[in-house]
Design an enzyme around this catalytic site. Structure first.
Site, PDB file in Angstrom:
ATOM      1  N   ASP A  61     -28.812 -18.221  27.835  1.00 55.85           N
ATOM      2  CA  ASP A  61     -27.773 -17.791  28.779  1.00 55.85           C
ATOM      3  C   ASP A  61     -27.798 -16.287  29.063  1.00 55.85           C
ATOM      4  O   ASP A  61     -26.834 -15.743  29.604  1.00 55.85           O
ATOM      5  CB  ASP A  61     -26.391 -18.176  28.223  1.00 55.85           C
ATOM      6  N   GLU A  66     -22.524 -10.404  31.922  1.00 58.32           N
ATOM      7  CA  GLU A  66     -21.110 -10.004  31.953  1.00 58.32           C
ATOM      8  C   GLU A  66     -20.366 -10.386  30.674  1.00 58.32           C
ATOM      9  O   GLU A  66     -19.423  -9.699  30.261  1.00 58.32           O
ATOM     10  CB  GLU A  66     -20.423 -10.688  33.132  1.00 58.32           C
ATOM     11  N   ASP A  67     -20.778 -11.493  30.054  1.00 59.78           N
ATOM     12  CA  ASP A  67     -20.013 -11.985  28.909  1.00 59.78           C
ATOM     13  C   ASP A  67     -20.143 -11.115  27.662  1.00 59.78           C
ATOM     14  O   ASP A  67     -19.360 -11.258  26.726  1.00 59.78           O
ATOM     15  CB  ASP A  67     -20.442 -13.426  28.582  1.00 59.78           C
ATOM     16  N   ARG A  86     -24.864 -17.392  21.855  1.00 58.54           N
ATOM     17  CA  ARG A  86     -25.010 -16.247  22.756  1.00 58.54           C
ATOM     18  C   ARG A  86     -25.013 -14.907  22.026  1.00 58.54           C
ATOM     19  O   ARG A  86     -25.159 -13.859  22.639  1.00 58.54           O
ATOM     20  CB  ARG A  86     -23.917 -16.299  23.837  1.00 58.54           C
ATOM     21  N   ARG A 131     -13.536 -19.835  24.762  1.00 60.04           N
ATOM     22  CA  ARG A 131     -14.430 -18.764  24.312  1.00 60.04           C
ATOM     23  C   ARG A 131     -13.706 -17.532  23.761  1.00 60.04           C
ATOM     24  O   ARG A 131     -14.271 -16.796  22.959  1.00 60.04           O
ATOM     25  CB  ARG A 131     -15.320 -18.310  25.481  1.00 60.04           C
ATOM     26  N   HIS A 161     -13.831 -19.853  32.214  1.00 63.12           N
ATOM     27  CA  HIS A 161     -13.342 -18.494  31.955  1.00 63.12           C
ATOM     28  C   HIS A 161     -12.188 -18.143  32.913  1.00 63.12           C
ATOM     29  O   HIS A 161     -12.071 -18.742  33.987  1.00 63.12           O
ATOM     30  CB  HIS A 161     -14.465 -17.482  32.222  1.00 63.12           C
ATOM     31  N   CYS A 248     -20.793 -13.067  36.745  1.00 60.73           N
ATOM     32  CA  CYS A 248     -21.431 -13.229  35.427  1.00 60.73           C
ATOM     33  C   CYS A 248     -22.756 -12.502  35.295  1.00 60.73           C
ATOM     34  O   CYS A 248     -23.171 -12.187  34.186  1.00 60.73           O
ATOM     35  CB  CYS A 248     -21.735 -14.693  35.142  1.00 60.73           C
TER      36      CYS A 248
HETATM   37  C1  CIR Z   1     -22.072 -20.294  29.101  1.00 62.51           C
HETATM   38  O1  CIR Z   1     -21.522 -21.380  28.997  1.00 62.51           O
HETATM   39  O2  CIR Z   1     -21.870 -19.377  28.322  1.00 62.51           O
HETATM   40  C2  CIR Z   1     -23.042 -20.097  30.250  1.00 62.51           C
HETATM   41  N1  CIR Z   1     -23.780 -21.318  30.454  1.00 62.51           N
HETATM   42  C3  CIR Z   1     -22.325 -19.701  31.508  1.00 62.51           C
HETATM   43  C4  CIR Z   1     -21.633 -18.390  31.374  1.00 62.51           C
HETATM   44  C5  CIR Z   1     -21.026 -17.937  32.663  1.00 62.51           C
HETATM   45  N2  CIR Z   1     -20.451 -16.650  32.494  1.00 62.51           N
HETATM   46  C6  CIR Z   1     -19.403 -16.218  33.131  1.00 62.51           C
HETATM   47  O3  CIR Z   1     -18.788 -16.982  33.873  1.00 62.51           O
HETATM   48  N3  CIR Z   1     -18.990 -15.001  32.889  1.00 62.51           N
END
Ligand code: CIR
Length: 255
Positions: A61, A66-67, A86, A131, A161, A248
């Site tokens: 991922d 951004e995460d 992650r 999360r 999110h 993201c």
């Molecule tokens: C996840 O589930 O972590 C990734 N497949 C998608 C993350 C998307 N991130 C975001 O919306 N900030």
């Protein structure tokens, strides 16, 4: 003011991405990378210097950079992503951001995904989601409050999110899917609703003078254009299969 957008390569292993609300379908890495490159060109066209970090097979991922961090004016907070898979993404993002900001970090048992963190001026709204937990939000508040920011928790349901459900087109106008988050949860900030046929359209990327939107949501884009925003559409369909959207894929620094 120099502007930087931090992005990250689409991992060759993106087929193994985390999925919460979607069923797994095949993701074409070549198409995903081509769409990602077009997204980066849209950032460059808007005057951002794009800094793309490499990925590897142990971080499916990684493109959703951004995460992994929250960028404020005075510091960057490295998150502790809610999905353990992650956490391998953290070190390189921290290295890169450390060149622009002093760093702080969210620590266990707190978890935060950057996708849950919405900044509106000096206010941070943070989703309580699968999360991001309350401990993580409390840590974030302790880091940001001394710098003059407020941090407020907003419960998120039925989407991944907070920023799946709401983003800021400006400090005065939020784009909201009212099915997923109450439009009155944001301190009275004015909101515009997504077109009901486009539930995923609330995720728009705010740049200095324009909004990046996903081309799959023309009706909501039209609503934003009617509000006077310059709207640039990019095809993000392949990464949408991995539950990613336009915010993201970058960390924006107005350095
Ligand atoms: C996840 O589930 O972590 C990734 N497949 C998608 C993350 C998307 N991130 C975001 O919306 N900030």
């Amino acid at each position: 003011m120099p502007k930087v957008a931090l992005t990250r390569e689409v991992s060759a292993s993106i087929a193994n991405c985390e999925l919460t609300h979607l069923s797994r379908v095949e993701i074409d890495v070549v198409v995903a990378r081509a769409q990602h490159a077009a997204y980066e060109r849209a950032l460059a066209d808007a005057g951002y210097r794009v800094e793309r970090l490499p990925s590897s097979d142990d971080m499916p991922d990684s493109v959703f950079v951004e995460d992994i961090a929250i960028v404020a004016d005075e510091l960057a907070v490295i998150t502790n992503p809610g999905a353990a898979s992650r956490r391998a993404e953290i070190p390189l993002v921290a290295d890169a951001l450390g060149r622009y900001r002093p760093l702080a970090a969210i620590e266990n048992p707190g978890t935060v995904d950057g996708g849950d963190v919405l900044r509106v001026g000096s206010k941070f709204f943070v989703g309580v989601s699968t999360r991001t937990n309350r401990d993580g939000i409390d840590q974030l508040r302790r880091l940001l409050a001394p710098r003059g920011y407020t941090v407020e928790a907003v419960v998120v349901a039925n989407c991944l999110h907070l920023k799946s459900a709401v983003t800021a087109a400006s400090d005065e106008l939020l784009v909201v899917n009212p099915e997923w988050v109450p439009a009155d949860a944001f301190d009275g900030t004015e909101t515009i609703a997504v077109d009901p046929r486009e539930p995923m359209a609330a995720n728009v990327l705010r740049l200095a003078d324009r909004l990046i939107v996903a081309s799959a949501y023309p009706r909501t884009a039209e609503r934003l254009a009617a509000h006077g925003f310059q709207v640039v559409a990019v095809d993000a369909s392949e990464l949408a299969k991995a539950e990613g959207a336009v915010t993201c894929c970058s960390l924006i620094l107005e350095t």
